[in-house]
Structure formats: structure tokens, C-alpha cells
Scaffold this motif. Structure first.
Motif, PDB file in Angstrom:
ATOM      1  N   SER A 117      -1.416 -22.210  77.632  1.00  0.00           N
ATOM      2  CA  SER A 117      -0.183 -21.708  77.019  1.00  0.00           C
ATOM      3  C   SER A 117      -0.342 -21.576  75.502  1.00  0.00           C
ATOM      4  O   SER A 117       0.643 -21.493  74.779  1.00  0.00           O
ATOM      5  CB  SER A 117       0.992 -22.616  77.367  1.00  0.00           C
ATOM      6  OG  SER A 117       0.776 -23.904  76.856  1.00  0.00           O
ATOM      7  N   GLU A 118      -1.590 -21.570  75.033  1.00  0.00           N
ATOM      8  CA  GLU A 118      -1.932 -21.334  73.623  1.00  0.00           C
ATOM      9  C   GLU A 118      -1.422 -22.425  72.689  1.00  0.00           C
ATOM     10  O   GLU A 118      -1.361 -22.234  71.486  1.00  0.00           O
ATOM     11  CB  GLU A 118      -1.371 -19.982  73.147  1.00  0.00           C
ATOM     12  CG  GLU A 118      -2.073 -18.785  73.767  1.00  0.00           C
ATOM     13  CD  GLU A 118      -1.690 -17.469  73.097  1.00  0.00           C
ATOM     14  OE1 GLU A 118      -0.487 -17.166  73.111  1.00  0.00           O
ATOM     15  OE2 GLU A 118      -2.570 -16.792  72.569  1.00  0.00           O
ATOM     16  N   GLN A 119      -1.033 -23.588  73.242  1.00  0.00           N
ATOM     17  CA  GLN A 119      -0.522 -24.651  72.373  1.00  0.00           C
ATOM     18  C   GLN A 119      -1.632 -25.256  71.520  1.00  0.00           C
ATOM     19  O   GLN A 119      -1.398 -25.719  70.405  1.00  0.00           O
ATOM     20  CB  GLN A 119       0.158 -25.750  73.193  1.00  0.00           C
ATOM     21  CG  GLN A 119       1.483 -25.319  73.769  1.00  0.00           C
ATOM     22  CD  GLN A 119       2.119 -26.405  74.614  1.00  0.00           C
ATOM     23  OE1 GLN A 119       2.271 -27.532  74.187  1.00  0.00           O
ATOM     24  NE2 GLN A 119       2.478 -26.058  75.829  1.00  0.00           N
ATOM     25  N   ALA A 122      -2.079 -22.882  68.754  1.00  0.00           N
ATOM     26  CA  ALA A 122      -0.945 -23.027  67.840  1.00  0.00           C
ATOM     27  C   ALA A 122      -1.131 -24.256  66.961  1.00  0.00           C
ATOM     28  O   ALA A 122      -0.877 -24.230  65.763  1.00  0.00           O
ATOM     29  CB  ALA A 122       0.353 -23.132  68.632  1.00  0.00           C
ATOM     30  N   ALA A 125      -3.604 -23.433  64.406  1.00  0.00           N
ATOM     31  CA  ALA A 125      -3.020 -22.502  63.439  1.00  0.00           C
ATOM     32  C   ALA A 125      -2.091 -23.224  62.475  1.00  0.00           C
ATOM     33  O   ALA A 125      -1.931 -22.819  61.335  1.00  0.00           O
ATOM     34  CB  ALA A 125      -2.255 -21.402  64.177  1.00  0.00           C
ATOM     35  N   LEU A 126      -1.471 -24.315  62.941  1.00  0.00           N
ATOM     36  CA  LEU A 126      -0.562 -25.075  62.082  1.00  0.00           C
ATOM     37  C   LEU A 126      -1.294 -26.143  61.281  1.00  0.00           C
ATOM     38  O   LEU A 126      -0.685 -27.020  60.689  1.00  0.00           O
ATOM     39  CB  LEU A 126       0.545 -25.713  62.925  1.00  0.00           C
ATOM     40  CG  LEU A 126       1.557 -24.733  63.512  1.00  0.00           C
ATOM     41  CD1 LEU A 126       2.387 -25.381  64.598  1.00  0.00           C
ATOM     42  CD2 LEU A 126       2.463 -24.186  62.429  1.00  0.00           C
ATOM     43  N   GLY A 127      -2.630 -26.072  61.309  1.00  0.00           N
ATOM     44  CA  GLY A 127      -3.401 -26.950  60.436  1.00  0.00           C
ATOM     45  C   GLY A 127      -3.689 -28.332  60.987  1.00  0.00           C
ATOM     46  O   GLY A 127      -3.987 -29.245  60.234  1.00  0.00           O
TER      47      GLY A 127
ATOM     48  N   LYS B  49      -6.680 -13.864  66.101  1.00  0.00           N
ATOM     49  CA  LYS B  49      -7.401 -15.137  66.141  1.00  0.00           C
ATOM     50  C   LYS B  49      -8.541 -15.156  65.135  1.00  0.00           C
ATOM     51  O   LYS B  49      -8.897 -16.212  64.604  1.00  0.00           O
ATOM     52  CB  LYS B  49      -7.924 -15.410  67.548  1.00  0.00           C
ATOM     53  CG  LYS B  49      -6.778 -15.757  68.479  1.00  0.00           C
ATOM     54  CD  LYS B  49      -7.197 -16.180  69.854  1.00  0.00           C
ATOM     55  CE  LYS B  49      -5.944 -16.555  70.646  1.00  0.00           C
ATOM     56  NZ  LYS B  49      -6.188 -16.688  72.069  1.00  0.00           N
ATOM     57  N   LEU B  52      -7.118 -16.026  61.696  1.00  0.00           N
ATOM     58  CA  LEU B  52      -6.854 -17.463  61.571  1.00  0.00           C
ATOM     59  C   LEU B  52      -8.127 -18.299  61.563  1.00  0.00           C
ATOM     60  O   LEU B  52      -8.091 -19.486  61.281  1.00  0.00           O
ATOM     61  CB  LEU B  52      -5.982 -17.932  62.737  1.00  0.00           C
ATOM     62  CG  LEU B  52      -4.489 -17.695  62.618  1.00  0.00           C
ATOM     63  CD1 LEU B  52      -3.820 -17.910  63.957  1.00  0.00           C
ATOM     64  CD2 LEU B  52      -3.888 -18.627  61.584  1.00  0.00           C
ATOM     65  N   ARG B  81      -5.262 -21.861  56.427  1.00  0.00           N
ATOM     66  CA  ARG B  81      -4.234 -21.552  57.431  1.00  0.00           C
ATOM     67  C   ARG B  81      -2.827 -21.868  56.949  1.00  0.00           C
ATOM     68  O   ARG B  81      -1.845 -21.419  57.544  1.00  0.00           O
ATOM     69  CB  ARG B  81      -4.518 -22.340  58.721  1.00  0.00           C
ATOM     70  CG  ARG B  81      -5.645 -21.735  59.526  1.00  0.00           C
ATOM     71  CD  ARG B  81      -5.962 -22.581  60.735  1.00  0.00           C
ATOM     72  NE  ARG B  81      -7.214 -22.147  61.343  1.00  0.00           N
ATOM     73  CZ  ARG B  81      -8.092 -22.968  61.902  1.00  0.00           C
ATOM     74  NH1 ARG B  81      -7.847 -24.259  61.955  1.00  0.00           N
ATOM     75  NH2 ARG B  81      -9.205 -22.499  62.423  1.00  0.00           N
ATOM     76  N   MET B  86       1.766 -17.991  62.359  1.00  0.00           N
ATOM     77  CA  MET B  86       1.410 -17.201  63.547  1.00  0.00           C
ATOM     78  C   MET B  86       2.501 -17.353  64.599  1.00  0.00           C
ATOM     79  O   MET B  86       2.912 -18.458  64.921  1.00  0.00           O
ATOM     80  CB  MET B  86       0.058 -17.694  64.084  1.00  0.00           C
ATOM     81  CG  MET B  86      -0.284 -17.169  65.458  1.00  0.00           C
ATOM     82  SD  MET B  86      -1.546 -15.880  65.403  1.00  0.00           S
ATOM     83  CE  MET B  86      -1.630 -15.410  67.130  1.00  0.00           C
ATOM     84  N   PHE B  88       3.106 -16.816  68.420  1.00  0.00           N
ATOM     85  CA  PHE B  88       2.302 -16.617  69.627  1.00  0.00           C
ATOM     86  C   PHE B  88       3.094 -15.882  70.703  1.00  0.00           C
ATOM     87  O   PHE B  88       4.316 -15.844  70.686  1.00  0.00           O
ATOM     88  CB  PHE B  88       1.801 -17.960  70.158  1.00  0.00           C
ATOM     89  CG  PHE B  88       0.670 -18.513  69.355  1.00  0.00           C
ATOM     90  CD1 PHE B  88      -0.639 -18.223  69.692  1.00  0.00           C
ATOM     91  CD2 PHE B  88       0.913 -19.307  68.241  1.00  0.00           C
ATOM     92  CE1 PHE B  88      -1.681 -18.717  68.938  1.00  0.00           C
ATOM     93  CE2 PHE B  88      -0.135 -19.806  67.489  1.00  0.00           C
ATOM     94  CZ  PHE B  88      -1.435 -19.512  67.847  1.00  0.00           C
ATOM     95  N   ALA B  92       4.380 -20.441  72.407  1.00  0.00           N
ATOM     96  CA  ALA B  92       3.433 -21.568  72.348  1.00  0.00           C
ATOM     97  C   ALA B  92       4.049 -22.795  71.692  1.00  0.00           C
ATOM     98  O   ALA B  92       3.430 -23.465  70.883  1.00  0.00           O
ATOM     99  CB  ALA B  92       2.131 -21.177  71.641  1.00  0.00           C
ATOM    100  N   LEU B  93       5.299 -23.094  72.058  1.00  0.00           N
ATOM    101  CA  LEU B  93       5.935 -24.311  71.541  1.00  0.00           C
ATOM    102  C   LEU B  93       5.326 -25.520  72.232  1.00  0.00           C
ATOM    103  O   LEU B  93       4.897 -25.445  73.375  1.00  0.00           O
ATOM    104  CB  LEU B  93       7.441 -24.276  71.817  1.00  0.00           C
ATOM    105  CG  LEU B  93       8.195 -23.064  71.273  1.00  0.00           C
ATOM    106  CD1 LEU B  93       9.671 -23.165  71.616  1.00  0.00           C
ATOM    107  CD2 LEU B  93       8.025 -22.947  69.764  1.00  0.00           C
ATOM    108  N   ARG B 153       9.122 -21.727  63.315  1.00  0.00           N
ATOM    109  CA  ARG B 153       8.027 -22.669  63.075  1.00  0.00           C
ATOM    110  C   ARG B 153       6.971 -22.048  62.171  1.00  0.00           C
ATOM    111  O   ARG B 153       6.433 -22.707  61.279  1.00  0.00           O
ATOM    112  CB  ARG B 153       7.392 -23.085  64.412  1.00  0.00           C
ATOM    113  CG  ARG B 153       6.296 -24.112  64.252  1.00  0.00           C
ATOM    114  CD  ARG B 153       5.772 -24.582  65.582  1.00  0.00           C
ATOM    115  NE  ARG B 153       5.050 -23.532  66.294  1.00  0.00           N
ATOM    116  CZ  ARG B 153       4.507 -23.690  67.482  1.00  0.00           C
ATOM    117  NH1 ARG B 153       4.618 -24.846  68.106  1.00  0.00           N
ATOM    118  NH2 ARG B 153       3.867 -22.694  68.069  1.00  0.00           N
ATOM    119  N   ASP B 165       1.868 -12.001  67.668  1.00  0.00           N
ATOM    120  CA  ASP B 165       1.103 -11.622  68.854  1.00  0.00           C
ATOM    121  C   ASP B 165       2.069 -11.239  69.966  1.00  0.00           C
ATOM    122  O   ASP B 165       2.591 -12.097  70.665  1.00  0.00           O
ATOM    123  CB  ASP B 165       0.212 -12.789  69.298  1.00  0.00           C
ATOM    124  CG  ASP B 165      -0.777 -12.358  70.370  1.00  0.00           C
ATOM    125  OD1 ASP B 165      -0.789 -11.158  70.695  1.00  0.00           O
ATOM    126  OD2 ASP B 165      -1.516 -13.223  70.865  1.00  0.00           O
TER     127      ASP B 165
END
Lengths: 254, 268
Positions: A117-119, A122, A125-127, B49, B52, B81, B86, B88, B92-93, B153, B165
Motif C-alpha cells: 500500500s506504498e506506506q 511514504a 518520502a517523509l524522511g 520515485k 524522491l 526529501r 508526495m 501517493f 498511503a496513510l 500530510r 501520483d
């Protein structure tokens, strides 16, 4: 790519995973909260099943061996046999197989679902470094909880054997316990800690690696979970043989 | 390199034997929104991607904010970054965290104090019009709400660059429109540079034909551009077979004679 190469790549990835998780041990954030949460879910969460399994393993061990021991007139050594078997082999191996089934699979499923789910992306991406936030707490939790859970399994296993000794075998509890206490020695004890530490590490690495390499949606998550359990159990059993050989050599009993 | 916010120079990438990007070059100016279009599996998400640093190109150079990030280490990338937000595909929570913790994630990681986090999170949620959902869990949100929380976010820390995306994929038209209007507001009022990946021509129309201004009463209004005058802050990038098929402003795109683009625009 042939099978051997694939194996080598996996070994490299697993090594990298551990390295990324443990390097910079004091750089903030330290993720103590995550570590404690993992210790709780892995340690306390697995405790009931470990106690249940440990009790019956000790009980059945006493039941099975008492007959043979009686034929040698050595029935009073039942306690010793149960304690030694648990401490050296059954305690560490069975506890860690239970951990692989319950916690290793959970880790693989959770990280796998986060992956598809790309978490994980993510998070990066959020460092945040997922190896430090996700892998390290699980690594620490499993390596500390595996020995502790094994101690619980051993104690309750000896109690299980005691119950059987009293009720079915007519061995007095004082005899059983005295003989069980005789079995305890430092070589077996540090051997147990070595084994469970290594097994805990195996469960953590395999669980995290299987989770993080998940591809292909929900089907992939299922596959990762299955693979993590199978691979951990196989690795635990194989490494158990070599660890036992090592421990016997080092303790001078071989 | 030069004045671009994001620049790709002859970027190649393959997964195993499959070529995903085959020599891609383009640039995004500061304050510009570049709509990246193309069929499924043409490497649109891969481009994001790469920006990033989640993936590394096989060859070619990538510049972000005039820095060559191609050979950056993971810790250098982590710093870089912070300039990028980004959004998603499905939001993508983090499932295990509430909306509040999700939006404030960056601040929690940095160890900011509770008051600052609460203030920032509320401001960001107000921007996407979701302040009521602050204490909900991601599982309780609809698809459109998840994307909006994802946008909130991404906005924490005021990034100069935002990557989308397919933020509208699988949403009903009014909700998709809301998402596009958020992107318009960010482009025209906050001056962020964006890559907006989508395969929906409606998104492109909305983004290119509208602009946001502050109305008489200080409120934000989205205005349709006068006929024949398209927003220059919106440009297009069309990918096909891992190559750039077309790059240019909206007029170049609408008037293209390329048969593939015309089928995409549903003109033929």
C-alpha cells in the motif's frame, strides 16, 4: 539466475537489512516507544501459547520417558530428564517455532501490507528510515523476548512434568524436583541463551525481509507470510544442530 | 542544469529485462505544474520515485532544486526529501496512526512540541477542508478523504515541490475536481512546483483552464481562464514506451497531430 545465486543475493539482502537497522545506534530518534510496543506484542502476546505448549510438552515428556526409565530402574531420574531436554532442546526450539508462527508471520504480514500500500515508500518520502523505525524495534524485541519466553516455557514444562509425575507415575514431588534441580548447570544455561538469541534473530530477519520484499498486492502478502514461517522454522532447526555441536564442544561434554 | 526546480537528463531505468524509462529528459520550472500523462505502465509513477530518490536511475542525471541527487547517499536524500511533498496513489496513510498523527508525522519524527504540531495539523486539515476528521482512523475515511489527508500530510513543512501520483484515480468527478482545485490553489497561491501524474484528461482540463485568486472578501476563488488563454504555469509531458512523446504547454498538447495523443484526448 540460478538457485545458488538467488540464495546468495538473499543472504546479502539479509545482511544489509541487519546492518541498516543497527548502524548509528545513538542517532535520534531512537524509537523507544516502538521498541516497547513490539516487546509487548511479541513477548506478552506470545506468552499464553508458550505457557500452554510448554506445560503439555513437559507433561508428555514425563509420561513418555518414565516407562523406559522404569525398565532401567531409573524412574527417579524423570525430573532430570525432563529438565535437561527442555533446557537444551525443546524449550528453545519449540518456543522459537511458536514465535516464528505467531510473531514472525505477523511481522511479515504487517510489513508486507505496508509495502504493497506504498506506506513504506511514504515513510521514506517523509524522511524516516524504515530500517530504523520498523526493523530495529522488532529485532531488539525478538532477541530479548525469545530467551525470556523460553525461560517461562522451561519452568512451566518442568511443572507439567511434575504434575504427571505425581498423578500418573507415583513419583514423590521432592524426588522429582531434586532430580530436576540436579540437571541445572551453567553450560546448559548459557547454551540456552545463545540458542534463543540466534533463533530470535532468525525470526526477526526472516520476518522483516519477507515483509519488505513483498510484491503483487494481497496475494503477495499471503505468500510472504507463508514463506517467512517456513523459512524461519527450517533455519531454526538447521542452525539448532550446528549450535548444539558448538555448545557441546565449548562446554567440553562432546 | 540551471533554473529548473526538477530536471531529468537522459534518464534510463530498467527492472530486470524490462525497460521502463529509455532516455527521459525534461525540466520543471519553479512555480510550474507539469502534468505527466501516458497509459498505464509507461513509467509515470517511476518518474516520481526517481525524484524522491526512492529508486536510482541506471544512467542519466536527476537534479532537484539545482542539486544533482543522482549519487546522493540515503542520509543526504533524507535531507533533500524535506523539500518535497508526495501525494501517493491511494493516499498511503499509515493505518496504525490517526489522521492527526498521520498529518503531523514529520513533526512527530522531528520531536516538535505538541502545541506546534496541533496548530500545524489543524491548519493543513483546514486547507483540505477536513478539520472534522482530525481524530479519525484512516480506515474510517472514504477514498477521496484519504487523498485529501495525504495532501495535508505532504504539505507539512511547506515543501517547495509537490509530487502527485494519480491523486484522482478511482474518484467520482466532483471529488476529483476538489483534488484538482487544491493543486491549483497550491500552484497559484503558494507557488509550489509540481509533477502531476494522471491519466485522466479531465484533470488536465481543470488544471490548465483554471486559476486561483484571492476574491474581494479575502476568500480563495477558482476562476475559469478566458477563452483562448491558457495558464502558462501548466505544461504537459506525455510518455510512451519509456520515451518522451511530447513536452510543451497546453496549446501544443491540444493541437498535437500525433495519433496516440489524439486518441488520448478522445479527439478522434
Amino acid at each position: 539466475m540460478n538457485l545458488f545465486l538467488l540464495l546468495l543475493v538473499e543472504l546479502q539482502e539479509a545482511t544489509l537489512l541487519v546492518w541498516r537497522a543497527v548502524r548509528h545506534p545513538f542517532r535520534r530518534p531512537l524509537y523507544w516507544r516502538e521498541t516497547v510496543v513490539q516487546m509487548d506484542t511479541i513477548g506478552f502476546g506470545t506468552l499464553p501459547i508458550v505457557l500452554l505448549a510448554g506445560f503439555f510438552i513437559g507433561a508428555v515428556l514425563a509420561l513418555q520417558t518414565a516407562g523406559t526409565l522404569r525398565s532401567f530402574g531409573a524412574q527417579n531420574y524423570t525430573g532430570r530428564l525432563v529438565a535437561t531436554s527442555l533446557l537444551r532442546e525443546l524449550g528453545p526450539v519449540l518456543t522459537c517455532i511458536l514465535l516464528a508462527g505467531r510473531s514472525g508471520s505477523g511481522i511479515a504480514a504487517e510489513l508486507g501490507a505496508m509495502c504493497v500500500s506504498e506506506q513504506i515508500d511514504a515513510m521514506r518520502a517523509l524522511g524516516t528510515d524504515p530500517f530504523r523505525k520498523l526493523v530495529r524495534p522488532r529485532l531488539i524485541a525478538l532477541m530479548t523476548m525469545a530467551p525470556i519466553l523460553t525461560i517461562f516455557a522451561n519452568v512451566i514444562g518442568i511443572v507439567g512434568g511434575l504434575v504427571v509425575a505425581i498423578t500418573f507415575l507415583q513419583i514423590p514431588s521432592s524426588v522429582y524436583l531434586a532430580s530436576a534441580r540436579e540437571a541445572l548447570n551453567y553450560d546448559d544455561l548459557w547454551g540456552m541463551f545463545l540458542k534463543t538469541g540466534v533463533f530470535g534473530l532468525i525470526v526477526a530477519i526472516v520476518g522483516c525481509r519477507c515483509g519488505l520484499r513483498t510484491r503483487g498486492g494481497t496475494v503477495g502478502v499471503g505468500q510472504s507470510t507463508t514463506t517467512s514461517v517456513v523459512v524461519s522454522i527450517v533455519l531454526i532447526l538447521v542452525s539448532d544442530f550446528f549450535l548444539t555441536r558448538l555448545i557441546l564442544t565449548l562446554s567440553g561434554t562432546a | 542544469m540551471g533554473e529548473y526546480a526538477i530536471e531529468f537528463q537522459d534518464v534510463h531505468l530498467s527492472f530486470g529485462t524490462q525497460k521502463v524509462l529509455d532516455g527521459i529528459s525534461f525540466g520543471v520550472y519553479p512555480g510550474e505544474t507539469k502534468i505527466v500523462m501516458g497509459g498505464s505502465g509507461t513509467g509515470k509513477s517511476t518518474v516520481l520515485k526517481l525524484v524522491l530518490g526512492l529508486l536510482k536511475p541506471d544512467s542519466g542525471r536527476i537534479f532537484v532544486d539545482n542539486e544533482d541527487i543522482t549519487d546522493f547517499s540515503e542520509s543526504q536524500l533524507t535531507v533533500m526529501r524535506q523539500k518535497i511533498g508526495m501525494v501517493f496513489q491511494e493516499g498511503a496513510l499509515f493505518d496504525s496512526l490517526s489522521v492527526y498523527e498521520n498529518v503531523g508525522y514529520r513533526l512527530f519524527e522531528r520531536g516538535a512540541d505538541e502545541e506546534e504540531i496541533e496548530e500545524t495539523v489543524r491548519r493543513m486539515l483546514r486547507f483540505v477542508n477536513l478539520e472534522d476528521a482530525i481524530n479519525k482512523m484512516p480506515a474510517e475515511l472514504s477514498g477521496g478523504m484519504r487523498r485529501r489527508v495525504g495532501i495535508a500530510r505532504a504539505l507539512v513543512g511547506n515543501p517547495k515541490i509537490i509530487l502527485y501520483d494519480e491523486p484522482t484515480a478511482g474518484l467520482d468527478p466532483p471529488t476529483a475536481r476538489t483534488i484538482c482545485e487544491l493543486a491549483i490553489k497550491l500552484r497559484d497561491l503558494e507557488g509550489v512546483s509540481s509533477l502531476f501524474v494522471t491519466h485522466r484528461i479531465q484533470d488536465a482540463l481543470t488544471l490548465a483552464d483554471h486559476h486561483a485568486t484571492i476574491g474581494d472578501n479575502g476568500e480563495v476563488v477558482i476562476v475559469k481562464n478566458p477563452r483562448g488563454q491558457t495558464e502558462t504555469a501548466t505544461t504537459f509531458l506525455m510518455l510512451r514506451h519509456g520515451k518522451v512523446l511530447l513536452e510543451g504547454d497546453a496549446d501544443t498538447f491540444w493541437n498535437s497531430t500525433d495519433p496516440y495523443i489524439r486518441t488520448f484526448l478522445e479527439l478522434d
